[in-house]
Write a protein that holds these residues in place. Structure first.
Motif, PDB file in Angstrom:
ATOM      1  N   GLY A  95       3.779   4.786  -2.430  1.00 55.34           N
ATOM      2  CA  GLY A  95       3.828   3.967  -3.643  1.00 55.34           C
ATOM      3  C   GLY A  95       3.188   2.623  -3.349  1.00 55.34           C
ATOM      4  N   PRO A  96       2.954   1.812  -4.395  1.00 57.03           N
ATOM      5  CA  PRO A  96       2.314   0.515  -4.162  1.00 57.03           C
ATOM      6  C   PRO A  96       3.201  -0.409  -3.329  1.00 57.03           C
ATOM      7  N   LEU A  97       2.567  -1.164  -2.444  1.00 59.87           N
ATOM      8  CA  LEU A  97       3.239  -2.208  -1.673  1.00 59.87           C
ATOM      9  C   LEU A  97       2.731  -3.527  -2.220  1.00 59.87           C
ATOM     10  N   GLY A  98       3.464  -4.095  -3.168  1.00 68.05           N
ATOM     11  CA  GLY A  98       2.963  -5.271  -3.868  1.00 68.05           C
ATOM     12  C   GLY A  98       1.671  -4.915  -4.556  1.00 68.05           C
ATOM     13  N   SER A  99       0.586  -5.591  -4.179  1.00 67.39           N
ATOM     14  CA  SER A  99      -0.733  -5.348  -4.774  1.00 67.39           C
ATOM     15  C   SER A  99      -1.550  -4.319  -4.022  1.00 67.39           C
ATOM     16  N   ILE A 100      -0.994  -3.750  -2.961  1.00 69.10           N
ATOM     17  CA  ILE A 100      -1.735  -2.764  -2.164  1.00 69.10           C
ATOM     18  C   ILE A 100      -1.408  -1.361  -2.674  1.00 69.10           C
ATOM     19  N   PRO A 101      -2.413  -0.632  -3.162  1.00 70.06           N
ATOM     20  CA  PRO A 101      -2.143   0.719  -3.677  1.00 70.06           C
ATOM     21  C   PRO A 101      -1.758   1.679  -2.550  1.00 70.06           C
ATOM     22  N   PRO A 102      -1.044   2.747  -2.885  1.00 69.78           N
ATOM     23  CA  PRO A 102      -0.621   3.705  -1.850  1.00 69.78           C
ATOM     24  C   PRO A 102      -1.810   4.396  -1.200  1.00 69.78           C
ATOM     25  N   THR A 103      -1.703   4.563   0.121  1.00 73.64           N
ATOM     26  CA  THR A 103      -2.771   5.229   0.877  1.00 73.64           C
ATOM     27  C   THR A 103      -2.363   6.634   1.318  1.00 73.64           C
ATOM     28  N   GLY A 104      -1.060   6.931   1.268  1.00 76.50           N
ATOM     29  CA  GLY A 104      -0.574   8.216   1.754  1.00 76.50           C
ATOM     30  C   GLY A 104      -0.425   8.269   3.268  1.00 76.50           C
ATOM     31  N   ASN A 105      -0.775   7.193   3.956  1.00 81.60           N
ATOM     32  CA  ASN A 105      -0.700   7.154   5.414  1.00 81.60           C
ATOM     33  C   ASN A 105       0.690   6.725   5.885  1.00 81.60           C
ATOM     34  N   SER A 106       1.027   7.129   7.088  1.00 83.55           N
ATOM     35  CA  SER A 106       2.298   6.758   7.709  1.00 83.55           C
ATOM     36  C   SER A 106       2.104   5.556   8.616  1.00 83.55           C
ATOM     37  N   PHE A 107       3.200   4.871   8.896  1.00 83.85           N
ATOM     38  CA  PHE A 107       3.153   3.769   9.844  1.00 83.85           C
ATOM     39  C   PHE A 107       4.333   3.871  10.798  1.00 83.85           C
ATOM     40  N   ARG A 108       4.169   3.237  11.944  1.00 84.93           N
ATOM     41  CA  ARG A 108       5.217   3.089  12.955  1.00 84.93           C
ATOM     42  C   ARG A 108       4.973   1.729  13.595  1.00 84.93           C
ATOM     43  N   VAL A 109       5.851   0.767  13.297  1.00 85.49           N
ATOM     44  CA  VAL A 109       5.667  -0.609  13.731  1.00 85.49           C
ATOM     45  C   VAL A 109       6.897  -1.078  14.493  1.00 85.49           C
ATOM     46  N   ARG A 110       6.669  -1.684  15.648  1.00 89.04           N
ATOM     47  CA  ARG A 110       7.768  -2.231  16.445  1.00 89.04           C
ATOM     48  C   ARG A 110       8.202  -3.561  15.836  1.00 89.04           C
ATOM     49  N   MET A 111       9.506  -3.722  15.686  1.00 87.82           N
ATOM     50  CA  MET A 111      10.062  -4.915  15.057  1.00 87.82           C
ATOM     51  C   MET A 111      11.252  -5.427  15.850  1.00 87.82           C
TER      52      MET A 111
ATOM     53  N   ARG B  45      16.930 -11.958  10.125  1.00 88.96           N
ATOM     54  CA  ARG B  45      15.603 -12.550  10.330  1.00 88.96           C
ATOM     55  C   ARG B  45      14.755 -11.524  11.078  1.00 88.96           C
ATOM     56  N   VAL B  46      13.661 -11.081  10.442  1.00 89.01           N
ATOM     57  CA  VAL B  46      12.874  -9.978  10.970  1.00 89.01           C
ATOM     58  C   VAL B  46      11.477 -10.463  11.383  1.00 89.01           C
ATOM     59  N   TYR B  47      11.099 -10.062  12.596  1.00 87.77           N
ATOM     60  CA  TYR B  47       9.778 -10.371  13.150  1.00 87.77           C
ATOM     61  C   TYR B  47       9.000  -9.066  13.322  1.00 87.77           C
ATOM     62  N   PHE B  48       7.745  -9.053  12.857  1.00 89.79           N
ATOM     63  CA  PHE B  48       6.879  -7.890  13.063  1.00 89.79           C
ATOM     64  C   PHE B  48       5.433  -8.313  12.856  1.00 89.79           C
ATOM     65  N   ASP B  49       4.544  -7.440  13.252  1.00 90.88           N
ATOM     66  CA  ASP B  49       3.111  -7.691  13.170  1.00 90.88           C
ATOM     67  C   ASP B  49       2.547  -6.957  11.957  1.00 90.88           C
ATOM     68  N   THR B  50       2.173  -7.712  10.931  1.00 95.17           N
ATOM     69  CA  THR B  50       1.649  -7.082   9.714  1.00 95.17           C
ATOM     70  C   THR B  50       0.323  -6.384   9.958  1.00 95.17           C
ATOM     71  N   LEU B  51      -0.489  -6.909  10.878  1.00 96.58           N
ATOM     72  CA  LEU B  51      -1.790  -6.290  11.136  1.00 96.58           C
ATOM     73  C   LEU B  51      -1.624  -4.871  11.673  1.00 96.58           C
ATOM     74  N   THR B  52      -0.640  -4.669  12.542  1.00 95.26           N
ATOM     75  CA  THR B  52      -0.384  -3.326  13.074  1.00 95.26           C
ATOM     76  C   THR B  52      -0.041  -2.368  11.939  1.00 95.26           C
ATOM     77  N   MET B  53       0.806  -2.810  11.015  1.00101.77           N
ATOM     78  CA  MET B  53       1.185  -1.959   9.893  1.00101.77           C
ATOM     79  C   MET B  53      -0.018  -1.682   8.993  1.00101.77           C
ATOM     80  N   LEU B  54      -0.741  -2.722   8.618  1.00103.18           N
ATOM     81  CA  LEU B  54      -1.869  -2.549   7.705  1.00103.18           C
ATOM     82  C   LEU B  54      -2.974  -1.711   8.324  1.00103.18           C
ATOM     83  N   LYS B  55      -3.171  -1.868   9.621  1.00100.78           N
ATOM     84  CA  LYS B  55      -4.172  -1.052  10.318  1.00100.78           C
ATOM     85  C   LYS B  55      -3.850   0.429  10.170  1.00100.78           C
TER      86      LYS B  55
END
Length: 180
Positions: free
Chosen positions: A93-109, A125-135
């Motif tokens: 589903g959409p993530l804010g303004s980003i349309p769904p890609t159908g891809n999965s993610f695995r991000v260390r947080m 309070r959550v820390y994570f790398d958005t670039l890893t997720m978006l990539k």
């Protein structure tokens, strides 16, 4: 000094909180706080209060309805439980303004569950790398297929739109602690 009983009670609350999030039992998750408060450092956003946190849950579960986690480690400090984990999900589903890609993610947080002097959970309070997720979400598109070109452009536009906001003042107007 924090007692073993306090460690055990805090750990139970945090683990219940995690399990209730996966089950999407929002009333149960919110009951772990006297006043729900999330700080997402990667996006410099704050979700404060019942309504704002419920909106955050709705937005993320629309984007990733199968969102779940895998705990790596759990540690205690004088005022927090610190959890390292993998967050996983599929972008259907959409993530804010980003349309769904159908891809999965695995991000260390890492999440800091902060407690006050009365042992109330006052902040996650959550820390994570958005670039890893978006990539993983956008980078996983097959760009050899011309049908994905428009989707990639829409994702880039959505990302730029989402990144244009001002950071929450409480996350940037900080004071250096007195350490001596």
């Amino acid at each position: 000094m924090i007692t073993e009983e306090t460690h055990a009670a805090r750990q139970k609350l945090v683990l219940d909180h995690f399990e209730d999030e996966v089950r999407q039992e929002w009333d149960d998750v919110l009951s772990t706080f006297p006043h729900p408060h999330y700080e997402l450092i990667a996006t410099m956003t704050v979700h404060d209060g019942d309504g704002a946190v419920r909106d955050y849950y709705d937005e993320t579960r629309v984007a990733f309805p199968d969102q779940h986690h895998e705990i790596i480690a759990l540690r205690h400090s004088d005022d927090a439980v610190i959890v390292e984990f993998w967050l996983k999900g599929t972008h259907t589903g959409p993530l804010g303004s980003i349309p769904p890609t159908g891809n999965s993610f695995r991000v260390r947080m890492t999440a800091f569950f902060v407690f006050d002097e009365q042992e109330n959970l006052v902040c996650e309070r959550v820390y994570f790398d958005t670039l890893t997720m978006l990539k993983q979400l956008v980078g996983g598109l097959n760009m050899k297929n011309p049908r994905n070109w428009l989707l990639a452009v829409r994702c880039l536009r959505g990302l730029l739109k989402m990144s244009g906001g001002e950071p929450h003042p409480s996350l940037v107007d900080t004071k250096e602690p007195t350490l001596r």
